[in-house]
Design an enzyme around this catalytic site. Structure first.
Site, PDB file in Angstrom:
ATOM      1  N   GLY A   1     -10.829  11.155   6.593  1.00  0.00           N
ATOM      2  CA  GLY A   1     -10.719  12.151   5.672  1.00  0.00           C
ATOM      3  C   GLY A   1     -10.159  13.659   6.102  1.00  0.00           C
ATOM      4  O   GLY A   1     -10.059  14.382   5.414  1.00  0.00           O
TER       5      GLY A   1
ATOM      6  N   GLU B   1     -11.595   9.219  12.754  1.00  0.00           N
ATOM      7  CA  GLU B   1     -10.864   7.684  12.042  1.00  0.00           C
ATOM      8  C   GLU B   1     -10.134   8.663  10.920  1.00  0.00           C
ATOM      9  O   GLU B   1      -9.516   8.380   9.754  1.00  0.00           O
ATOM     10  CB  GLU B   1     -12.064   6.730  11.464  1.00  0.00           C
ATOM     11  CG  GLU B   1     -12.463   6.129  12.002  1.00  0.00           C
ATOM     12  CD  GLU B   1     -13.636   5.378  10.997  1.00  0.00           C
ATOM     13  OE1 GLU B   1     -13.429   5.694  10.068  1.00  0.00           O
ATOM     14  OE2 GLU B   1     -14.054   4.429  11.872  1.00  0.00           O
TER      15      GLU B   1
ATOM     16  N   GLY C   1      -6.246   8.967   8.692  1.00  0.00           N
ATOM     17  CA  GLY C   1      -5.488   7.534   8.092  1.00  0.00           C
ATOM     18  C   GLY C   1      -4.563   8.728   7.158  1.00  0.00           C
ATOM     19  O   GLY C   1      -3.542   8.412   8.754  1.00  0.00           O
ATOM     20  N   ARG C   2      -4.799   9.372   6.327  1.00  0.00           N
ATOM     21  CA  ARG C   2      -4.137   9.906   5.696  1.00  0.00           C
ATOM     22  C   ARG C   2      -2.723  10.681   6.963  1.00  0.00           C
ATOM     23  O   ARG C   2      -1.862  11.127   7.087  1.00  0.00           O
ATOM     24  CB  ARG C   2      -3.913  10.978   4.779  1.00  0.00           C
ATOM     25  CG  ARG C   2      -3.541  11.628   3.766  1.00  0.00           C
ATOM     26  CD  ARG C   2      -4.564  11.988   2.844  1.00  0.00           C
ATOM     27  NE  ARG C   2      -6.084  11.545   2.473  1.00  0.00           N
ATOM     28  CZ  ARG C   2      -5.905  10.975   1.324  1.00  0.00           C
ATOM     29  NH1 ARG C   2      -4.701  10.796   0.713  1.00  0.00           N
ATOM     30  NH2 ARG C   2      -6.587  10.012   1.177  1.00  0.00           N
TER      31      ARG C   2
ATOM     32  N   TYR D   1      -5.684   8.940  -9.172  1.00  0.00           N
ATOM     33  CA  TYR D   1      -5.948  10.095  -8.993  1.00  0.00           C
ATOM     34  C   TYR D   1      -5.108  11.231  -9.465  1.00  0.00           C
ATOM     35  O   TYR D   1      -5.999  11.956  -8.940  1.00  0.00           O
ATOM     36  CB  TYR D   1      -5.898  10.819  -7.501  1.00  0.00           C
ATOM     37  CG  TYR D   1      -6.410   8.732  -6.380  1.00  0.00           C
ATOM     38  CD1 TYR D   1      -7.770   8.528  -6.182  1.00  0.00           C
ATOM     39  CD2 TYR D   1      -5.198   9.048  -5.596  1.00  0.00           C
ATOM     40  CE1 TYR D   1      -7.964   7.166  -5.592  1.00  0.00           C
ATOM     41  CE2 TYR D   1      -5.797   7.239  -4.664  1.00  0.00           C
ATOM     42  CZ  TYR D   1      -7.035   7.193  -4.818  1.00  0.00           C
ATOM     43  OH  TYR D   1      -7.229   6.106  -4.373  1.00  0.00           O
TER      44      TYR D   1
ATOM     45  N   CYS E   1       5.985  -0.067 -17.964  1.00  0.00           N
ATOM     46  CA  CYS E   1       5.055   0.420 -20.029  1.00  0.00           C
ATOM     47  C   CYS E   1       3.627   0.453 -19.761  1.00  0.00           C
ATOM     48  O   CYS E   1       2.862  -0.455 -20.067  1.00  0.00           O
ATOM     49  CB  CYS E   1       5.488  -1.010 -20.867  1.00  0.00           C
ATOM     50  SG  CYS E   1       6.866  -0.567 -21.655  1.00  0.00           S
ATOM     51  N   GLU E   2       3.427   1.851 -19.660  1.00  0.00           N
ATOM     52  CA  GLU E   2       1.900   2.547 -19.358  1.00  0.00           C
ATOM     53  C   GLU E   2       2.530   3.915 -19.412  1.00  0.00           C
ATOM     54  O   GLU E   2       2.989   5.002 -18.987  1.00  0.00           O
ATOM     55  CB  GLU E   2       1.838   2.357 -18.402  1.00  0.00           C
ATOM     56  CG  GLU E   2       0.658   1.892 -18.016  1.00  0.00           C
ATOM     57  CD  GLU E   2      -0.746   1.223 -18.574  1.00  0.00           C
ATOM     58  OE1 GLU E   2      -0.345   0.049 -18.124  1.00  0.00           O
ATOM     59  OE2 GLU E   2      -1.747   1.835 -18.604  1.00  0.00           O
TER      60      GLU E   2
HETATM   61  C1  LIG Z   1     -10.402   5.370   4.365  1.00  0.00           C
HETATM   62  C2  LIG Z   1     -10.968   4.876   5.607  1.00  0.00           C
HETATM   63  C3  LIG Z   1     -10.423   5.734   6.507  1.00  0.00           C
HETATM   64  C4  LIG Z   1      -9.440   6.949   6.239  1.00  0.00           C
HETATM   65  O1  LIG Z   1      -9.704   7.933   5.610  1.00  0.00           O
HETATM   66  P1  LIG Z   1      -7.879   9.132   5.122  1.00  0.00           P
HETATM   67  O2  LIG Z   1      -8.488   9.746   3.998  1.00  0.00           O
HETATM   68  O3  LIG Z   1      -6.576   8.303   5.609  1.00  0.00           O
HETATM   69  O4  LIG Z   1      -8.311  10.089   6.459  1.00  0.00           O
HETATM   70  C5  LIG Z   1     -11.113   6.256   7.632  1.00  0.00           C
HETATM   71  N1  LIG Z   1     -12.452   5.272   7.700  1.00  0.00           N
HETATM   72  C6  LIG Z   1     -12.983   4.784   6.901  1.00  0.00           C
HETATM   73  C7  LIG Z   1     -14.276   3.676   6.992  1.00  0.00           C
HETATM   74  C8  LIG Z   1     -11.894   4.090   5.225  1.00  0.00           C
HETATM   75  O5  LIG Z   1     -12.853   3.483   4.562  1.00  0.00           O
END
Ligand SMILES: *Cc1c(COP(=O)(O)O)cnc(C)c1O
Length: 411
Positions: free
Chosen positions: A232, A267, A269-270, A310, A337-338
């Site tokens: 996150g 963890e 991601g983004r 979002y 088309c939306e």
């Molecule tokens: C989606 C997710 C993440 C990563 O979230 P980001 O906002 O991309 O950092 C980490 N852990 C779990 C379990 C997720 O589902």
């Protein structure tokens, strides 16, 4: 030099134009060097911790390989992601499968894979999931996903941490951990993920989550290997927005966690992939509608879903900048088309058909959320690293879109 954010204007215009000319549009471009930089910053902020890349942000093979190579673990949300992580060369001890209401096939696959690679960790978010793992004879590395109950009252966007869909209520966790241990599982960790957007503002919510996890780790008598506080980590989607102060987040995380024997895991991601990617799209239509100037491009909500889903903002830059044109306000829209198929209002050099636009922060949840709605083939992904470039995922054709069609023999 490893700046905390790469802005859209820092991408080389000539290079992007050349890639679009070679590979067509819409086109995702992912810079692996920037992925490495983002990882390095994260690893430096959490030197004693484990960095597990949340693969669902971008599963391009080259992205996974790059992150595996620099030492990241891979956090997987499905059997498919586990398969991709292993195919990318991730050592099984660095792979974690986090089961959310896991379909049968996902659990079958995970248990079979764990038979072959006992180092794999499976994270369960419901007592029910633990039962289903036991029914399949799994007694390997188990992590418990808890719902820390943080979210409501703090920040609307911190959604999963307080959403009953995810994890077991934190009050139930101590008993469930003991039960799982007594049933013969190798209980290795506890996990929580609060959802999107750790930013400077909602550090309070993050602190609260981490502190509850620390308490839980101290409360259980089990010898936990790790405490995973999820991802996150936010990125600035708006051009003027400040990047996350990762050192401050790391400091707050350590303080809130307190003394625990277990290793801290995060963890992201983004954070690792968003600003390493742009989406290139070409203008095909310029239309004045009363006061409004509408610009039609070949990428839409099927290419990049975040604005439609979002209401997310992504910066857009015209590669015609620098040609000395006047600028105008224009609404950038896609080919679907939306009515929700709109990127938003942007200040652009007076748009002309065939102009190229670059959409920023497209490296996370871009290609991954692409669909074939309107029978539209999904775009290609090109990865670049220094002077090199290669197609990581080829562009789909209409034949690809139709490949599974026509099952009813009587019609
Ligand atoms: C989606 C997710 C993440 C990563 O979230 P980001 O906002 O991309 O950092 C980490 N852990 C779990 C379990 C997720 O589902």
């Amino acid at each position: 030099m490893n700046p905390p954010v790469r802005r859209l204007e820092e991408w080389d215009t000539a290079r992007l134009a050349e890639l679009a000319a070679t590979h067509g549009t819409p086109l995702y471009v992912q810079d692996l060097e920037r992925v490495r930089e983002n990882y390095a910053r994260m690893a430096e902020a959490f030197p004693e911790g484990r960095v597990m890349y949340a693969a669902k942000a971008n599963t391009a093979a080259a992205v996974l390989r790059t992150l595996v190579e620099v030492g990241a673990g891979i956090e997987c949300a499905s059997a498919g992601e586990v398969e991709r992580a292993l195919a990318a060369g991730a050592p099984p001890e660095r792979v974690q499968y986090t089961a959310v209401n896991p379909p049968e096939g996902d659990l079958d696959y995970a248990v079979e894979t764990a038979d072959e690679h006992p180092e794999l960790t499976i994270t369960a978010g419901a007592a029910d999931t633990i039962d289903r793992l036991a029914e399949r004879g799994f007694s390997g590395r188990l992590c418990l996903r808890v719902n820390p109950g943080v979210g409501a009252g703090h920040h609307e966007k911190v959604s999963t941490g307080a959403n009953a869909k995810f994890g077991v209520p934190i009050e139930r966790a101590p008993d469930l951990l003991v039960e799982a241990d007594e049933r013969g599982f190798d209980v290795v960790g506890i996990h929580a993920h609060a959802g999107s957007g750790i930013s400077g503002e909602d550090l309070a919510a993050h602190r609260e989550l981490v502190s509850r996890m620390g308490e839980l780790a101290r409360r259980t008598d089990l010898d936990l290997e790790f405490v995973d506080v999820g991802g996150g980590f936010g990125v600035p989607y708006r051009e003027g927005e400040e990047p996350l102060d990762l050192q401050a987040v790391a400091r707050a995380t350590r303080e809130a966690l307190g003394e625990v024997e277990a290793t801290l895991a995060v963890e992201p991601g983004r954070y690792l992939v968003a600003d390493a990617g742009v989406l290139l799209t070409r203008i095909n239509t310029v239309k004045s509608a009363g006061e409004e100037l509408v610009v039609g491009v070949d990428a839409g909500m099927t290419t990049l879903a975040r604005p439609a889903i979002y209401g997310a903002h992504h910066a857009i830059r015209s590669l015609a900048e620098g040609e000395g044109r006047d600028t105008v306000e224009a609404t950038v829209t896609g080919p679907i088309c939306e009515s929700g198929d709109v990127f938003g209002e942007y200040e652009l050099p007076v748009p002309v058909r065939d102009d190229l636009l670059a959409v920023g922060n497209a490296g996370a949840y871009g290609y991954e959320m692409a669909s074939q709605y309107n029978s539209r083939p999904r775009p290609a992904t090109v990865v670049v690293e220094g002077e090199r470039s290669a197609v990581d995922r080829r562009r789909e054709t209409v034949a690809d879109v139709r490949r599974l069609d026509g099952g009813a023999p009587w019609l």
